[in-house]
Design an enzyme around this catalytic site. Structure first.
Site, short mmCIF file in Angstrom:
data_model
loop_
_atom_site.label_atom_id
_atom_site.label_comp_id
_atom_site.label_asym_id
_atom_site.label_seq_id
_atom_site.Cartn_x
_atom_site.Cartn_y
_atom_site.Cartn_z
N LYS A 123 -51.50 38.10 -85.85
CA LYS A 123 -50.88 39.01 -86.84
C LYS A 123 -51.33 40.42 -86.46
CE LYS A 123 -50.99 41.44 -90.25
NZ LYS A 123 -50.56 42.87 -90.20
N PRO A 124 -50.46 41.17 -85.76
CA PRO A 124 -50.84 42.54 -85.38
C PRO A 124 -50.74 43.48 -86.57
CG PRO A 124 -48.77 41.85 -84.31
CD PRO A 124 -49.10 40.81 -85.33
N SER A 125 -51.35 44.64 -86.45
CA SER A 125 -51.21 45.65 -87.49
C SER A 125 -49.75 46.09 -87.60
CB SER A 125 -52.07 46.87 -87.15
OG SER A 125 -51.68 47.95 -87.96
N GLU A 140 -64.96 41.74 -86.61
CA GLU A 140 -65.38 43.00 -85.99
C GLU A 140 -64.90 44.12 -86.89
OE1 GLU A 140 -67.25 43.15 -83.44
OE2 GLU A 140 -67.16 41.05 -82.87
N LEU A 144 -63.69 26.56 -95.02
CA LEU A 144 -64.83 26.07 -94.22
C LEU A 144 -64.53 26.11 -92.73
CD1 LEU A 144 -66.26 23.13 -96.34
CD2 LEU A 144 -67.18 25.43 -96.04
N GLU A 180 -67.32 39.55 -79.84
CA GLU A 180 -66.27 39.41 -78.84
C GLU A 180 -66.91 39.57 -77.48
OE1 GLU A 180 -63.81 42.67 -80.08
OE2 GLU A 180 -62.40 41.32 -81.05
N THR A 211 -63.95 47.11 -93.10
CA THR A 211 -64.94 46.20 -93.68
C THR A 211 -64.39 45.48 -94.91
OG1 THR A 211 -66.76 47.43 -92.75
CG2 THR A 211 -67.26 46.15 -94.72
N LYS A 255 -74.93 44.17 -90.19
CA LYS A 255 -74.66 44.72 -91.52
C LYS A 255 -73.15 44.72 -91.81
CE LYS A 255 -77.47 48.43 -90.76
NZ LYS A 255 -78.28 49.61 -91.09
N TRP A 292 -54.66 48.63 -85.47
CA TRP A 292 -53.69 49.45 -84.73
C TRP A 292 -54.34 50.36 -83.71
CZ3 TRP A 292 -55.44 54.25 -85.62
CH2 TRP A 292 -56.14 54.47 -86.81
#
Ligand code: NDP
Length: 498
Positions: A175-177, A250, A244, A462, A230, A455, A151
């Site tokens: 699929k947007p927030s 991101e 697969l 992107e 994350t 990490k 968002w």
């Protein structure tokens, strides 16, 4: 804007199959804005099927790249004409200031233009396969990609993913927030107006735990591309693993702003303020840890605190407002809890650290811009992303100490280095375990410049050629150009076969 926002599947707006909706509220006032269709598993399946049908009959990727680029350029033009309208819609749904949204959205046409150009200049390779063979490796589109977006920059992040995906010839399901669903639907209609065939761009609005889950678990996709927290990234990447298929993720960040004593202090403080508080701190590359060389530590911190106290909170539609609300009550509670926990763990709040008491901000989810000192490396505030208007300050001694502190973090998305010594900037850059480094700047982005982290900040990138290639796969064609007969089983001679 309609009272109920609909799904966009196969070129048509549609209610969800069970009629379900959810509500979006204005975070600056708490007032409901509109209801949004809540896509079911069946709706997600229809959207993926529409994308698959469009891919298989080649209505989009069968066009010459030049023709796809022309359409994307036309879409860029249409988008440029709608920036003011779209900026206002973004402000209403996510509470970011109008000045920020105008500046951000004004650049979005560049993504369509850039990736249209990349599609036209993309080339395959001709590896040397040896005498008697011609080997041509072409890049071909993947098929149907699922794009899951957050968002905080709803349209920018959608545009980053969508431009690369479409330029390469894929179909997509977005699929947007649930907090920022207004514009992807409008964007799908705009792209079709520009000439993208129906079925290529599909939008399924809904909640992450249902619609998002249905999409990321769908076995009919050829790629998943998520920007988000994350933990969400791990779930989506695990689903991609089960199918697969490639994943681009991101994810979160905790970017250090590393200030050396030789930096121009006034310019650096302005930069740290920009790094920490634009978007009310709700960006993945937020300058969340301001590390300052000990010789100038007090001077920088005093000035940063002074400038932070002067930031103007208010109605995000007012062009004079500098800091809008946090996006939701839940997010503001999370921010307040993070600051309270830091205090309990021994940190000192140098400014902010509370919900403002001014009556005109009372209906929105505001939180004062906050600077925190005395944070230990074991404290939650050092390691966890807050995603709000909170930054911490900490001294360091020398380059090695700066690098050690900067890298002492589960995330590896971005960092900025503030110094007048170019050699030092290069040395420190080499040592930082992050995907993006700015020198004497922060937050800058360009469609041609790779964006991604290491990490816990994610996988893949992107922007730029890497992103384009990530929406294609190689197809190797090996042509036998020899006129000599080959019959392996007719002889016992040593013949070449591999
Ligand atoms: P979330 O992880 O909450 O959500 C991201 C998207 O995933 C949303 O569309 C969400 O839907 C959806 N989602 C949630 N759960 C699932 C699930 N189980 N399966 C599939 N989809 C799901 O992130 P936010 O929207 O709160 O965004 C903030 C996060 O994004 C921060 O961590 C930030 O650092 C990161 N981010 C990273 C960027 C980068 O470039 N690295 C850029 C911008 C943000 P819903 O919203 O409906 O729950």
């Amino acid at each position: 804007m309609a009272d109920t926002l609909l799904l966009h599947i196969d070129g048509k707006d549609a209610a969800s199959s069970d009629g379900g909706t959810f509500e979006v509220r204005n975070p600056a006032t708490g007032v409901p804005l509109y209801d949004v269709a809540h896509a079911t598993a069946q709706d997600v399946a229809s959207a993926v099927a529409a994308g698959r049908a469009a891919f298989e009959d080649r209505r989009w990727h069968g066009m010459r790249p030049r023709d796809r680029a022309r359409i994307l350029n036309r879409a860029a033009g249409l988008l440029a004409d709608r920036i003011d309208e779209y900026a206002r819609l973004e402000v209403l749904q996510i509470g970011r200031t109008i000045r920020e949204m105008r500046a951000q959205l004004a650049r979005l046409p560049e993504w369509l233009e850039y990736f249209g150009a990349v599609a036209q200049s993309s080339e395959g390779t001709v590896p040397d396969f040896g005498e008697g063979y011609l080997n041509v490796v072409r890049r071909v589109p993947l098929g149907v990609a699922g794009l899951i977006t957050p968002w905080n920059h709803p349209l920018l992040i959608t545009m980053k993913k969508l431009s690369a995906a479409l330029a390469a010839g894929n179909s997509i399901v977005i699929k947007p927030s649930e907090l920022g669903p207004a514009l992807p639907c409008a964007l799908a209609a705009l792209l079709e107006e520009a000439g993208v065939p129906a079925g290529v761009v599909n939008v399924v609005t809904g909640l992450g735990g249902s619609t998002g889950r249905f999409l990321s678990e769908h076995r009919g996709l050829d790629k998943l591309d998520i920007t988000g927290g994350t933990e969400t990234g791990r779930v989506v990447a695990a689903n991609a693993g089960r199918s697969l298929i490639p994943v681009t993720a991101e994810l979160g960040g905790k970017a250090p702003v590393i200030v050396f004593a030789d930096a121009d202090i006034e310019r650096t403080v302005a930069g740290a303020l920009f790094a920490a508080f634009i978007a009310t701190g709700q960006t993945c590359v937020q300058g969340a840890r301001v590390l300052v060389q000990r010789d100038v530590y007090q001077q920088v911190v005093d000035r940063l605190v002074e400038r932070t106290r002067q930031l103007r909170l208010g109605d995000p539609l007012d062009p004079r407002t500098q800091i809008g609300p946090v996006v939701s009550r839940a997010q503001r509670d999370k921010v307040a809890q993070a600051v309270d926990r830091a205090k309990a763990q021994g940190a000192t709040v140098l400014c902010g650290g509370r919900v403002p008491d001014s009556p005109e901000l009372g209906h929105g989810w505001f939180y004062e811009p906050t600077v925190v000192g005395d944070v230990a490396s074991t404290d939650d505030l050092w390691r966890e992303e807050v995603f709000g208007p909170v930054t911490l300050v900490r001294p360091f001694d020398d380059e090695a100490d700066a690098v050690a502190q900067a890298n002492d973090c589960p995330f590896g998305l971005a960092a900025s280095i503030w110094t007048s010594d170019i050699g030092r900037a290069v040395r420190v850059t080499d040592e930082l375990d992050v995907g993006i480094v700015w020198v004497n700047d922060h937050h800058r982005i360009d469609p041609g410049s790779t964006w991604g982290g290491s990490k816990d900040s994610g996988i893949g990138s992107e922007n730029g050629w890497d992103a384009y290639r990530g929406y294609t796969r190689p197809k190797s064609v090996i042509i036998n150009s020899s006129d000599r007969p080959f019959d392996w089983f007719a002889t016992t001679d040593d013949l070449r076969y591999s």
